[in-house]
Design an enzyme around this catalytic site. Structure first.
Site, PDB file in Angstrom:
ATOM      1  N   LYS A  92      70.162  62.034  84.985  1.00 14.91           N
ATOM      2  CA  LYS A  92      71.465  61.353  84.932  1.00 14.91           C
ATOM      3  C   LYS A  92      71.315  60.071  84.123  1.00 14.91           C
ATOM      4  O   LYS A  92      70.446  59.249  84.398  1.00 14.91           O
ATOM      5  CB  LYS A  92      71.992  61.048  86.329  1.00 14.91           C
ATOM      6  CG  LYS A  92      73.406  60.466  86.311  1.00 14.91           C
ATOM      7  CD  LYS A  92      74.024  60.426  87.694  1.00 14.91           C
ATOM      8  CE  LYS A  92      75.407  59.808  87.694  1.00 14.91           C
ATOM      9  NZ  LYS A  92      76.371  60.527  86.843  1.00 14.91           N
ATOM     10  N   ASP A 127      78.523  73.139  73.430  1.00 15.40           N
ATOM     11  CA  ASP A 127      77.440  72.264  73.881  1.00 15.40           C
ATOM     12  C   ASP A 127      77.068  71.298  72.754  1.00 15.40           C
ATOM     13  O   ASP A 127      77.702  71.288  71.689  1.00 15.40           O
ATOM     14  CB  ASP A 127      76.226  73.068  74.359  1.00 15.40           C
ATOM     15  CG  ASP A 127      75.656  73.992  73.282  1.00 15.40           C
ATOM     16  OD1 ASP A 127      75.836  73.712  72.069  1.00 15.40           O
ATOM     17  OD2 ASP A 127      75.024  74.998  73.640  1.00 15.40           O
ATOM     18  N   ALA A 143      85.372  59.441  88.726  1.00 18.07           N
ATOM     19  CA  ALA A 143      83.960  59.069  88.776  1.00 18.07           C
ATOM     20  C   ALA A 143      83.166  60.175  89.463  1.00 18.07           C
ATOM     21  O   ALA A 143      81.959  60.321  89.243  1.00 18.07           O
ATOM     22  CB  ALA A 143      83.787  57.751  89.529  1.00 18.07           C
ATOM     23  N   GLY A 169      78.951  55.991  88.125  1.00 21.67           N
ATOM     24  CA  GLY A 169      80.367  55.656  88.191  1.00 21.67           C
ATOM     25  C   GLY A 169      80.904  55.609  89.605  1.00 21.67           C
ATOM     26  O   GLY A 169      81.781  54.793  89.924  1.00 21.67           O
ATOM     27  N   THR A 170      80.389  56.466  90.492  1.00 23.27           N
ATOM     28  CA  THR A 170      80.877  56.492  91.870  1.00 23.27           C
ATOM     29  C   THR A 170      80.544  55.195  92.593  1.00 23.27           C
ATOM     30  O   THR A 170      81.379  54.640  93.315  1.00 23.27           O
ATOM     31  CB  THR A 170      80.285  57.696  92.625  1.00 23.27           C
ATOM     32  OG1 THR A 170      80.652  58.896  91.941  1.00 23.27           O
ATOM     33  CG2 THR A 170      80.794  57.752  94.052  1.00 23.27           C
ATOM     34  N   THR A 206      80.706  60.743  83.417  1.00 23.28           N
ATOM     35  CA  THR A 206      80.875  59.343  83.795  1.00 23.28           C
ATOM     36  C   THR A 206      80.216  58.456  82.744  1.00 23.28           C
ATOM     37  O   THR A 206      79.561  58.928  81.827  1.00 23.28           O
ATOM     38  CB  THR A 206      80.279  59.057  85.183  1.00 23.28           C
ATOM     39  OG1 THR A 206      78.874  59.363  85.174  1.00 23.28           O
ATOM     40  CG2 THR A 206      80.968  59.886  86.245  1.00 23.28           C
ATOM     41  N   GLY A 234      84.832  65.194  83.627  1.00 20.26           N
ATOM     42  CA  GLY A 234      83.849  65.005  84.690  1.00 20.26           C
ATOM     43  C   GLY A 234      82.676  64.139  84.313  1.00 20.26           C
ATOM     44  O   GLY A 234      81.872  63.769  85.175  1.00 20.26           O
ATOM     45  N   HIS A 254      70.226  59.599  92.153  1.00 21.57           N
ATOM     46  CA  HIS A 254      70.571  60.848  91.485  1.00 21.57           C
ATOM     47  C   HIS A 254      69.330  61.417  90.812  1.00 21.57           C
ATOM     48  O   HIS A 254      68.293  60.747  90.716  1.00 21.57           O
ATOM     49  CB  HIS A 254      71.651  60.624  90.416  1.00 21.57           C
ATOM     50  CG  HIS A 254      73.038  60.531  90.960  1.00 21.57           C
ATOM     51  ND1 HIS A 254      73.589  59.352  91.391  1.00 21.57           N
ATOM     52  CD2 HIS A 254      74.002  61.483  91.145  1.00 21.57           C
ATOM     53  CE1 HIS A 254      74.822  59.563  91.800  1.00 21.57           C
ATOM     54  NE2 HIS A 254      75.104  60.846  91.667  1.00 21.57           N
ATOM     55  N   HIS A 255      69.469  62.615  90.307  1.00 22.73           N
ATOM     56  CA  HIS A 255      68.400  63.291  89.568  1.00 22.73           C
ATOM     57  C   HIS A 255      67.972  62.470  88.357  1.00 22.73           C
ATOM     58  O   HIS A 255      68.735  61.658  87.829  1.00 22.73           O
ATOM     59  CB  HIS A 255      68.853  64.684  89.131  1.00 22.73           C
ATOM     60  CG  HIS A 255      70.163  64.684  88.405  1.00 22.73           C
ATOM     61  ND1 HIS A 255      70.268  64.503  87.054  1.00 22.73           N
ATOM     62  CD2 HIS A 255      71.435  64.823  88.866  1.00 22.73           C
ATOM     63  CE1 HIS A 255      71.535  64.540  86.688  1.00 22.73           C
ATOM     64  NE2 HIS A 255      72.274  64.732  87.775  1.00 22.73           N
TER      65      HIS A 255
END
Length: 233
Positions: free
Chosen positions: A144, A33, A106, A150-151, A82, A80, A140-141
């Site tokens: 983010k 992490d 993405a 990215g999507t 972005t 994963g 999104h939350h």
């Protein structure tokens, strides 16, 4: 026989991937992490001993160094995170130079990638009708970091790449714990056509990443998740 998995990024996605990993034949053998892996310094042959694949869900500023370091160490990786895709050329170079494997996306949701395919086909239809203007929106939350996500950027790219040469207006919201909704619309003076994908939770992303991790073991090269969808077990 189980494969060894490293989790780089122990946030909500990392914890969910660890929980689901045994279903996909993985044993988690290393965890990293932001505290124990600053600037990818903790990634080494020793700390990754017995690891056949890594999943990387960190932050846009940390991801490129992590992914390149994993490539140098010969660890095949699922990327994963972005917000780092401007550095994709140098990441491709690192993967090619070291003979490792990488799957990036993405978004690792199977449903989202089918949604992107639908957007692609729809854009080609509306490209021929100048009265329709395109727009995109996502939420999104609140934690983010990249916006637009990215999507949504990928969806806009697909629209432009399929003959739609007019502008695509994009908007984003960040609030609460929302796992993600993406929407593409085509609007005229007389009607609106909307395509929408709504995630109910993070599980679809985690399962897509784990299916990709299982697929990438032993592979060489850089692959986009959408390209390998038909090959996933």
């Amino acid at each position: 026989m189980s494969h060894g998995l490293a989790i780089v990024g122990c946030g909500k996605m990392g914890r969910l991937i660890e929980q689901l990993a045994p279903e996909y034949g993985f044993e988690v053998r290393a965890r990293f992490d932001a505290r124990n892996n600053p600037r990818a310094q903790a990634l080494s042959h020793q700390t990754l001993r017995g690891v056949d694949a890594a999943v990387e869900f960190t932050s846009p500023d940390a991801a490129p160094e992590n992914i390149k370091r994993l490539a140098v160490l010969g660890v095949n990786t699922i990327a994963g995170t972005t917000g780092w895709f401007d550095e994709l050329p140098s990441v491709r170079e690192a993967v090619a130079k070291n003979g490792s494997g990488l799957v990036w996306a993405a978004n690792f949701s199977v449903g989202v990638n089918l949604f992107l395919e639908a957007v692609t086909h729809t854009a080609a239809l509306f490209a021929k009708h100048a009265e329709y203007e395109a727009w995109g929106w996502e939420i999104h939350h609140s934690t983010k970091k990249d916006a637009p996500a990215g999507t949504l950027k990928k969806a806009a790219e697909q629209i432009r790449a399929n003959g739609y040469e007019r502008g695509v207006s994009l908007a984003s919201n960040r609030a609460g714990a929302h796992p993600g909704t993406h929407e593409i619309g085509f609007d005229s003076a007389v009607d609106t056509i909307t395509l929408r994908h709504t995630a109910r939770n993070r599980e679809g992303f985690a399962r897509g990443a784990l299916r990709s991790a299982r697929w990438v073991v032993g592979k060489k090269g850089v692959f986009e998740f959408r390209e390998i969808l038909g090959e996933l077990g």
